[in-house]
Design a protein around this motif. Structure first.
Motif, PDB file in Angstrom:
ATOM      1  N   ILE A   1       0.840  -1.211   0.000  1.00  0.00           N
ATOM      2  CA  ILE A   1       0.000   0.000   0.000  1.00  0.00           C
ATOM      3  C   ILE A   1       0.870   1.254   0.000  1.00  0.00           C
ATOM      4  CG2 ILE A   1      -1.662   1.337   1.345  1.00  0.00           C
ATOM      5  CD1 ILE A   1      -2.856  -1.316   2.292  1.00  0.00           C
ATOM      6  N   LEU A   2       1.903   1.261   0.833  1.00  0.00           N
ATOM      7  CA  LEU A   2       2.802   2.414   0.876  1.00  0.00           C
ATOM      8  C   LEU A   2       3.501   2.613  -0.467  1.00  0.00           C
ATOM      9  CD1 LEU A   2       4.455   2.009   4.412  1.00  0.00           C
ATOM     10  CD2 LEU A   2       2.839   3.765   3.688  1.00  0.00           C
TER      11      LEU A   2
ATOM     12  N   PHE B   1      15.447  -0.972   2.832  1.00  0.00           N
ATOM     13  CA  PHE B   1      14.865   0.100   3.638  1.00  0.00           C
ATOM     14  C   PHE B   1      15.822   1.291   3.763  1.00  0.00           C
ATOM     15  CE2 PHE B   1      17.287  -2.392   6.667  1.00  0.00           C
ATOM     16  CZ  PHE B   1      17.841  -1.439   7.502  1.00  0.00           C
ATOM     17  N   ALA B   2      17.110   1.053   3.632  1.00  0.00           N
ATOM     18  CA  ALA B   2      18.070   2.155   3.728  1.00  0.00           C
ATOM     19  C   ALA B   2      17.836   3.169   2.597  1.00  0.00           C
ATOM     20  CB  ALA B   2      19.497   1.618   3.680  1.00  0.00           C
TER      21      ALA B   2
ATOM     22  N   LEU C   1      15.571   8.301   0.001  1.00  0.00           N
ATOM     23  CA  LEU C   1      14.498   8.975  -0.740  1.00  0.00           C
ATOM     24  C   LEU C   1      13.702   9.914   0.165  1.00  0.00           C
ATOM     25  CD1 LEU C   1      13.104   6.241  -3.157  1.00  0.00           C
ATOM     26  CD2 LEU C   1      14.080   8.454  -3.772  1.00  0.00           C
ATOM     27  N   PHE C   2      13.547   9.536   1.412  1.00  0.00           N
ATOM     28  CA  PHE C   2      12.880  10.424   2.372  1.00  0.00           C
ATOM     29  C   PHE C   2      13.622  11.756   2.453  1.00  0.00           C
ATOM     30  CE2 PHE C   2      13.952  11.583   6.844  1.00  0.00           C
ATOM     31  CZ  PHE C   2      12.900  12.450   7.066  1.00  0.00           C
TER      32      PHE C   2
ATOM     33  N   LEU D   1       9.416   7.846   4.604  1.00  0.00           N
ATOM     34  CA  LEU D   1       9.840   7.716   5.997  1.00  0.00           C
ATOM     35  C   LEU D   1       9.160   6.527   6.659  1.00  0.00           C
ATOM     36  CD1 LEU D   1      11.305   8.732   8.525  1.00  0.00           C
ATOM     37  CD2 LEU D   1       9.371  10.282   8.916  1.00  0.00           C
ATOM     38  N   LEU D   2       7.858   6.387   6.432  1.00  0.00           N
ATOM     39  CA  LEU D   2       7.123   5.242   6.980  1.00  0.00           C
ATOM     40  C   LEU D   2       7.645   3.927   6.407  1.00  0.00           C
ATOM     41  CD1 LEU D   2       3.418   6.518   6.986  1.00  0.00           C
ATOM     42  CD2 LEU D   2       5.024   6.405   8.897  1.00  0.00           C
TER      43      LEU D   2
END
Length: 215
Positions: free
Chosen positions: A14-15, A76-77, A82-83, A152-153
């Motif tokens: 979903i994210l 995830f890094a 990208l955040f 970020l999430l």
């Protein structure tokens, strides 16, 4: 080496889909503005170019890391990278209008001026642009903000899944066990080969007595 889990995979997909939508919307609007700028024959704002690059990278990343596989959570890094990139892009864009949105000088003399083709009517600052491109500019700001929050999430979720479900310690422990098994098998094989060689040497050394020839 992973436990069963469904919820984090669903949330991740979903994210990723929302991240993809945000990047596509931002890139689409800025691409339209780039087209208008090209028609006017002027240079495009570097901050807009940077945002387009970030959106393009985000689109590719969201597509490739959308499948719900635990192994993909090791990325995830890059979500945190990208955040930061999206956050920088949002701050750069927001600083152009300094919180004044569609009443700032940059918007009146640049974004709205070229978005509405007012450059064909007269020089910037001499033409009333009303609210040309205002909705599109606010959309870029809004989805740039949402994009960095979503990444970020995703980064937090990926770190949690990597720590909880993809257990590195179990992988290392399993690798050590495999190494011990291989080492043990090598020792057993070496001992077997050594015993076989000794047996063959013993058999070769035992020469049968020659029979005497009867005259």
């Amino acid at each position: 080496m992973a436990r069963d889990g469904v919820a984090h995979k669903v949330v991740s997909v979903i994210l990723r889909l929302f991240e993809l939508c945000c990047a596509i919307i931002v890139l689409g609007i800025l691409s339209r503005f780039a087209y208008e700028i090209n028609l006017a024959g002027v240079d495009m704002d570097g901050r807009l170019i940077y945002t387009m690059v970030v959106a393009g990278i985000a689109i590719v990343y969201s597509i490739f890391f959308c499948p719900p596989f635990d192994t993909l959570f090791v990325g995830f890094a890059f979500d945190f990278i990208l955040f930061i990139m999206w956050l920088v892009a949002y701050c750069l864009l927001q600083s152009r209008t300094a919180g004044q949105s569609c009443s700032a000088g940059w918007y009146v003399n640049y974004w709205g001026y070229y978005w509405g083709h007012f450059w064909t009517l007269g020089p910037a600052g001499t033409v009333r642009i009303n609210s040309a491109g205002c909705g599109e500019w606010r959309t870029v700001l809004a989805f740039s903000f949402i994009a960095w929050f979503l990444h970020l999430l995703s980064g937090i979720l990926g770190a949690y899944v990597f720590r909880t479900y993809v257990m590195v310690k179990d992988v290392v422990h399993s690798a050590k066990q495999q190494m011990r098994k291989m080492s043990h098998s090598t020792r057993v094989s070496s001992a077997y080969n050594r015993d076989s060689a000794n047996m063959e040497a013993t058999q070769e050394g035992a020469v049968p007595p020659q029979t005497q020839q009867v005259v």
